[in-house]
Design a protein around this motif. Structure first.
Motif, PDB file in Angstrom:
ATOM      1  N   THR A  90       0.795  -1.234   0.000  1.00 37.95           N
ATOM      2  CA  THR A  90       0.000   0.000   0.000  1.00 37.95           C
ATOM      3  C   THR A  90       0.824   1.279   0.000  1.00 37.95           C
ATOM      4  O   THR A  90       0.340   2.317  -0.461  1.00 37.95           O
ATOM      5  N   ASN A  91       2.049   1.232   0.508  1.00 39.13           N
ATOM      6  CA  ASN A  91       2.854   2.454   0.574  1.00 39.13           C
ATOM      7  C   ASN A  91       4.347   2.104   0.570  1.00 39.13           C
ATOM      8  O   ASN A  91       5.039   2.262   1.573  1.00 39.13           O
ATOM      9  N   PRO A  92       4.854   1.600  -0.562  1.00 43.52           N
ATOM     10  CA  PRO A  92       6.259   1.186  -0.609  1.00 43.52           C
ATOM     11  C   PRO A  92       7.240   2.305  -0.294  1.00 43.52           C
ATOM     12  O   PRO A  92       8.326   2.048   0.240  1.00 43.52           O
ATOM     13  N   GLN A  93       6.868   3.544  -0.588  1.00 40.70           N
ATOM     14  CA  GLN A  93       7.778   4.655  -0.291  1.00 40.70           C
ATOM     15  C   GLN A  93       7.987   4.806   1.213  1.00 40.70           C
ATOM     16  O   GLN A  93       9.092   5.142   1.663  1.00 40.70           O
ATOM     17  N   ALA A  94       6.943   4.542   1.992  1.00 40.98           N
ATOM     18  CA  ALA A  94       7.083   4.618   3.453  1.00 40.98           C
ATOM     19  C   ALA A  94       8.076   3.571   3.947  1.00 40.98           C
ATOM     20  O   ALA A  94       8.836   3.819   4.887  1.00 40.98           O
ATOM     21  N   ILE A  95       8.077   2.398   3.319  1.00 48.72           N
ATOM     22  CA  ILE A  95       9.033   1.351   3.664  1.00 48.72           C
ATOM     23  C   ILE A  95      10.453   1.835   3.385  1.00 48.72           C
ATOM     24  O   ILE A  95      11.354   1.713   4.224  1.00 48.72           O
ATOM     25  N   LYS A  96      10.662   2.388   2.195  1.00 47.28           N
ATOM     26  CA  LYS A  96      11.996   2.888   1.843  1.00 47.28           C
ATOM     27  C   LYS A  96      12.442   4.005   2.770  1.00 47.28           C
ATOM     28  O   LYS A  96      13.609   4.082   3.165  1.00 47.28           O
ATOM     29  N   ASP A  97      11.505   4.875   3.132  1.00 42.74           N
ATOM     30  CA  ASP A  97      11.857   6.003   4.003  1.00 42.74           C
ATOM     31  C   ASP A  97      12.357   5.522   5.362  1.00 42.74           C
ATOM     32  O   ASP A  97      13.314   6.080   5.915  1.00 42.74           O
ATOM     33  N   VAL A  98      11.723   4.492   5.913  1.00 41.55           N
ATOM     34  CA  VAL A  98      12.172   3.960   7.202  1.00 41.55           C
ATOM     35  C   VAL A  98      13.556   3.330   7.063  1.00 41.55           C
ATOM     36  O   VAL A  98      14.433   3.537   7.899  1.00 41.55           O
ATOM     37  N   HIS A  99      13.752   2.559   6.006  1.00 46.67           N
ATOM     38  CA  HIS A  99      15.086   2.000   5.760  1.00 46.67           C
ATOM     39  C   HIS A  99      16.128   3.118   5.732  1.00 46.67           C
ATOM     40  O   HIS A  99      17.202   2.996   6.337  1.00 46.67           O
ATOM     41  N   CYS A 100      15.817   4.195   5.034  1.00 43.81           N
ATOM     42  CA  CYS A 100      16.775   5.296   4.894  1.00 43.81           C
ATOM     43  C   CYS A 100      17.070   5.969   6.228  1.00 43.81           C
ATOM     44  O   CYS A 100      18.212   6.376   6.489  1.00 43.81           O
ATOM     45  N   ARG A 101      16.060   6.084   7.074  1.00 42.94           N
ATOM     46  CA  ARG A 101      16.292   6.720   8.376  1.00 42.94           C
ATOM     47  C   ARG A 101      17.228   5.882   9.240  1.00 42.94           C
ATOM     48  O   ARG A 101      18.085   6.425   9.942  1.00 42.94           O
ATOM     49  N   PHE A 102      17.080   4.582   9.200  1.00 41.22           N
ATOM     50  CA  PHE A 102      17.987   3.738   9.971  1.00 41.22           C
ATOM     51  C   PHE A 102      19.389   3.746   9.368  1.00 41.22           C
ATOM     52  O   PHE A 102      20.385   3.734  10.101  1.00 41.22           O
ATOM     53  N   LEU A 103      19.487   3.784   8.059  1.00 40.87           N
ATOM     54  CA  LEU A 103      20.805   3.873   7.420  1.00 40.87           C
ATOM     55  C   LEU A 103      21.489   5.186   7.783  1.00 40.87           C
ATOM     56  O   LEU A 103      22.689   5.211   8.104  1.00 40.87           O
ATOM     57  N   SER A 104      20.750   6.268   7.765  1.00 38.12           N
ATOM     58  CA  SER A 104      21.317   7.573   8.117  1.00 38.12           C
ATOM     59  C   SER A 104      21.738   7.640   9.572  1.00 38.12           C
ATOM     60  O   SER A 104      22.592   8.461   9.948  1.00 38.12           O
ATOM     61  N   SER A 105      21.165   6.772  10.402  1.00 37.28           N
ATOM     62  CA  SER A 105      21.509   6.732  11.823  1.00 37.28           C
ATOM     63  C   SER A 105      22.690   5.816  12.118  1.00 37.28           C
ATOM     64  O   SER A 105      23.113   5.700  13.265  1.00 37.28           O
ATOM     65  N   GLY A 106      23.197   5.147  11.075  1.00 37.18           N
ATOM     66  CA  GLY A 106      24.410   4.355  11.262  1.00 37.18           C
ATOM     67  C   GLY A 106      24.275   2.869  11.087  1.00 37.18           C
ATOM     68  O   GLY A 106      25.248   2.128  11.294  1.00 37.18           O
ATOM     69  N   ALA A 107      23.094   2.369  10.706  1.00 40.54           N
ATOM     70  CA  ALA A 107      22.925   0.924  10.546  1.00 40.54           C
ATOM     71  C   ALA A 107      23.773   0.402   9.394  1.00 40.54           C
ATOM     72  O   ALA A 107      23.792   0.977   8.303  1.00 40.54           O
ATOM     73  N   ASP A 108      24.479  -0.693   9.647  1.00 41.08           N
ATOM     74  CA  ASP A 108      25.251  -1.371   8.611  1.00 41.08           C
ATOM     75  C   ASP A 108      24.411  -2.427   7.899  1.00 41.08           C
ATOM     76  O   ASP A 108      24.755  -2.852   6.803  1.00 41.08           O
ATOM     77  N   VAL A 109      23.336  -2.862   8.567  1.00 37.42           N
ATOM     78  CA  VAL A 109      22.442  -3.883   8.033  1.00 37.42           C
ATOM     79  C   VAL A 109      21.002  -3.419   8.222  1.00 37.42           C
ATOM     80  O   VAL A 109      20.639  -2.952   9.306  1.00 37.42           O
ATOM     81  N   ILE A 110      20.202  -3.523   7.188  1.00 38.46           N
ATOM     82  CA  ILE A 110      18.773  -3.249   7.323  1.00 38.46           C
ATOM     83  C   ILE A 110      18.010  -4.534   7.020  1.00 38.46           C
ATOM     84  O   ILE A 110      18.366  -5.286   6.115  1.00 38.46           O
ATOM     85  N   CYS A 111      16.971  -4.763   7.798  1.00 36.47           N
ATOM     86  CA  CYS A 111      16.129  -5.952   7.613  1.00 36.47           C
ATOM     87  C   CYS A 111      14.900  -5.595   6.795  1.00 36.47           C
ATOM     88  O   CYS A 111      14.283  -4.541   7.004  1.00 36.47           O
ATOM     89  N   THR A 112      14.532  -6.457   5.897  1.00 32.54           N
ATOM     90  CA  THR A 112      13.350  -6.230   5.075  1.00 32.54           C
ATOM     91  C   THR A 112      12.080  -6.241   5.932  1.00 32.54           C
ATOM     92  O   THR A 112      12.054  -6.814   7.022  1.00 32.54           O
ATOM     93  N   ALA A 113      11.039  -5.605   5.423  1.00 37.55           N
ATOM     94  CA  ALA A 113       9.758  -5.522   6.142  1.00 37.55           C
ATOM     95  C   ALA A 113       8.911  -6.763   5.875  1.00 37.55           C
ATOM     96  O   ALA A 113       7.710  -6.673   5.620  1.00 37.55           O
ATOM     97  N   THR A 114       9.536  -7.941   5.961  1.00 42.36           N
ATOM     98  CA  THR A 114       8.856  -9.178   5.574  1.00 42.36           C
ATOM     99  C   THR A 114       8.659 -10.130   6.751  1.00 42.36           C
ATOM    100  O   THR A 114       8.334 -11.301   6.536  1.00 42.36           O
ATOM    101  N   TYR A 115       8.857  -9.654   7.972  1.00 50.77           N
ATOM    102  CA  TYR A 115       8.753 -10.523   9.140  1.00 50.77           C
ATOM    103  C   TYR A 115       7.418 -11.279   9.171  1.00 50.77           C
ATOM    104  O   TYR A 115       7.370 -12.478   9.443  1.00 50.77           O
ATOM    105  N   GLN A 116       6.341 -10.578   8.911  1.00 49.45           N
ATOM    106  CA  GLN A 116       5.009 -11.186   8.972  1.00 49.45           C
ATOM    107  C   GLN A 116       4.440 -11.408   7.566  1.00 49.45           C
ATOM    108  O   GLN A 116       3.237 -11.549   7.389  1.00 49.45           O
ATOM    109  N   ALA A 117       5.328 -11.496   6.584  1.00 52.37           N
ATOM    110  CA  ALA A 117       4.900 -11.669   5.197  1.00 52.37           C
ATOM    111  C   ALA A 117       4.997 -13.126   4.783  1.00 52.37           C
ATOM    112  O   ALA A 117       5.905 -13.844   5.195  1.00 52.37           O
ATOM    113  N   SER A 118       4.079 -13.548   3.969  1.00 56.12           N
ATOM    114  CA  SER A 118       4.107 -14.888   3.389  1.00 56.12           C
ATOM    115  C   SER A 118       3.240 -14.879   2.141  1.00 56.12           C
ATOM    116  O   SER A 118       2.354 -14.031   1.994  1.00 56.12           O
TER     117      SER A 118
END
Length: 317
Positions: free
Chosen positions: A36-64
Motif C-alpha cells: 500500500t505504501n512502498p515509499q514509506a518502507i523505503k523512508d524507514v530504511h533510509c532513516r535507519f541507514l542515516s543513523s548508522g545501521a550497517d544492516v537493514i532488515c526487510t519488512a517481511t517478518y510477517q509476510a508470506s
C-alpha cells in the motif's frame, strides 16, 4: 578490537507507527505497506541507514505468500512478486544511501531478509510462546518456510535473518532448510521468556547448539526480549557457542507482548548503548534493536561502540 561490531537497524513497525501508520492488530504487520505504501518502507530504511545501521532488515517478518493471498486478495504469482519486492525496496534504499553517503568509511549496507516464525503468520502472539510447536513436525516447518525463503533468496538478499524463533524444533527445521540454499548465509535469533530459556521453554544454552549443525550461519542469538535479559542469556550459553560463531542481539526497548493489547512498552532507564559494551565483551558482533527502538537509539549505539573501539585502539584517547 579485532573485529568491529556490525550495527543492525531498530524497530521497523515502531518507526512506521511514529509516522502515523496503524500497524498494531494488522495480520500483515509492516508487510502490508510493501503493497500500500512502498515509499514509506523505503523512508524507514533510509532513516535507519542515516543513523548508522550497517544492516537493514526487510519488512517481511510477517509476510508470506499465503498471507498476501488471504489478506490482500492476490494471486499466488502476485504474492510471490510482492514478497520479493520487500527485498527490492531495501536494496534500493541501501544503494541510494551508499551513492549519496559522504563518509568514505561506510561500506555498502547489507540487506537481511526477515523471516519470522510460523507463529507470526498465525497472528496470535505465539512467536512469544511457541504454543503451536506440539502440533507440527520438522517437515511441516520446512514446508511452511521454504516458499518464503525461496522468494527472498531469489530477490538477491545478502543474508537471511531467521528471527524471533520460539522453539528449538522450528530452529532445527530452519537450519536444515538452509542447506537447500547453499549459497546463502544467515543468522538465527530466538525469542526468550526469561534469563535462561527460549519462549517455548528449552534452555537457551541447549538451543544454541543448533548452530553447530550449519556452516552457513554467521551468528546465533536472540531478539525482541528486554535488554536486561541479554547478558545473562549470553553468559549461560557461551560455552556452547561454536568457535568462530558470533552472537547476534537486538532486544526491544523493554516491553512485553499482551495478546489483547499488543506491545506494552516500558522503556528501561538504560539505553541499548549503555548495555552494548557488555554484550560486546560477551562476544556479540551483530547488535541492534527491535520493537520500540528508534533511529536515535541506533545512532547512540553506533557512537558508543565506535568511541569504545577507538579507545581500545588508542589507549591515550
Amino acid at each position: 578490537m579485532n573485529e568491529k561490531v556490525v550495527i543492525l537497524d531498530g524497530g521497523f513497525a515502531t518507526e512506521l507507527e511514529a509516522g502515523g501508520f496503524k500497524i498494531q492488530g494488522d495480520p500483515l504487520w509492516s508487510a502490508r505497506l510493501i503493497h500500500t505504501n512502498p515509499q514509506a518502507i523505503k523512508d524507514v530504511h533510509c532513516r535507519f541507514l542515516s543513523s548508522g545501521a550497517d544492516v537493514i532488515c526487510t519488512a517481511t517478518y510477517q509476510a508470506s505468500v499465503e498471507g498476501f493471498m488471504k489478506f490482500l486478495g492476490l494471486s499466488s504469482e502476485q504474492a510471490v512478486q510482492l514478497l520479493m519486492s520487500g527485498v527490492y525496496l531495501a536494496k534500493e534504499a541501501a544503494q541510494e544511501f551508499h551513492q549519496t553517503c559522504r563518509d568514505p568509511e561506510r561500506k555498502m549496507p547489507l540487506v537481511a531478509a526477515s523471516v519470522g516464525p510460523y507463529g507470526a503468520f498465525l497472528h496470535d502472539g505465539s512467536e512469544y510462546t511457541g504454543a503451536y510447536e506440539e502440533t507440527m513436525h520438522i517437515q511441516d516447518f520446512k514446508a511452511w518456510h521454504r516458499q518464503q525463503i525461496q522468494c527472498l533468496v531469489s530477490a538477491g538478499v545478502d543474508l537471511i535473518a531467521m528471527e524471533t524463533i520460539p522453539s528449538q524444533k522450528e530452529a532445527e527445521a530452519l537450519v536444515d532448510l538452509l542447506r537447500e540454499f547453499p549459497n546463502s548465509k544467515a543468522w538465527l535469533s530466538y525469542s526468550c521468556k526469561d534469563e535462561q530459556c527460549i519462549s517455548h521453554g528449552e534452555k537457551f544454552a541447549e538451543a544454541v547448539k543448533v548452530a553447530s549443525r550449519s556452516d552457513q550461519l554467521v551468528a546465533i542469538g536472540l531478539n525482541c526480549c528486554p535488554p536486561t535479559m541479554v547478558s545473562p542469556l549470553l553468559a549461560s550459553a557461551n560455552k556452547n557457542k561454536a568457535p568462530g560463531l558470533s552472537w547476534v542481539v537486538y532486544p526491544n526497548s523493554g516491553g512485553e507482548w499482551d495478546h489483547s493489547t499488543g506491545w506494552i512498552m516500558q522503556k528501561t532507564k538504560s539505553s541499548l548503548a549503555d548495555f552494548s559494551l557488555e554484550w560486546e565483551e560477551l562476544g556479540a558482533k551483530w547488535i541492534g534493536g527491535c520493537c520500540g527502538t528508534t533511529p536515535s537509539d541506533i545512532a547512540e549505539l553506533k557512537h558508543r561502540l565506535h568511541d569504545h573501539s577507538n579507545s581500545k585502539e588508542d589507549p591515550a584517547v
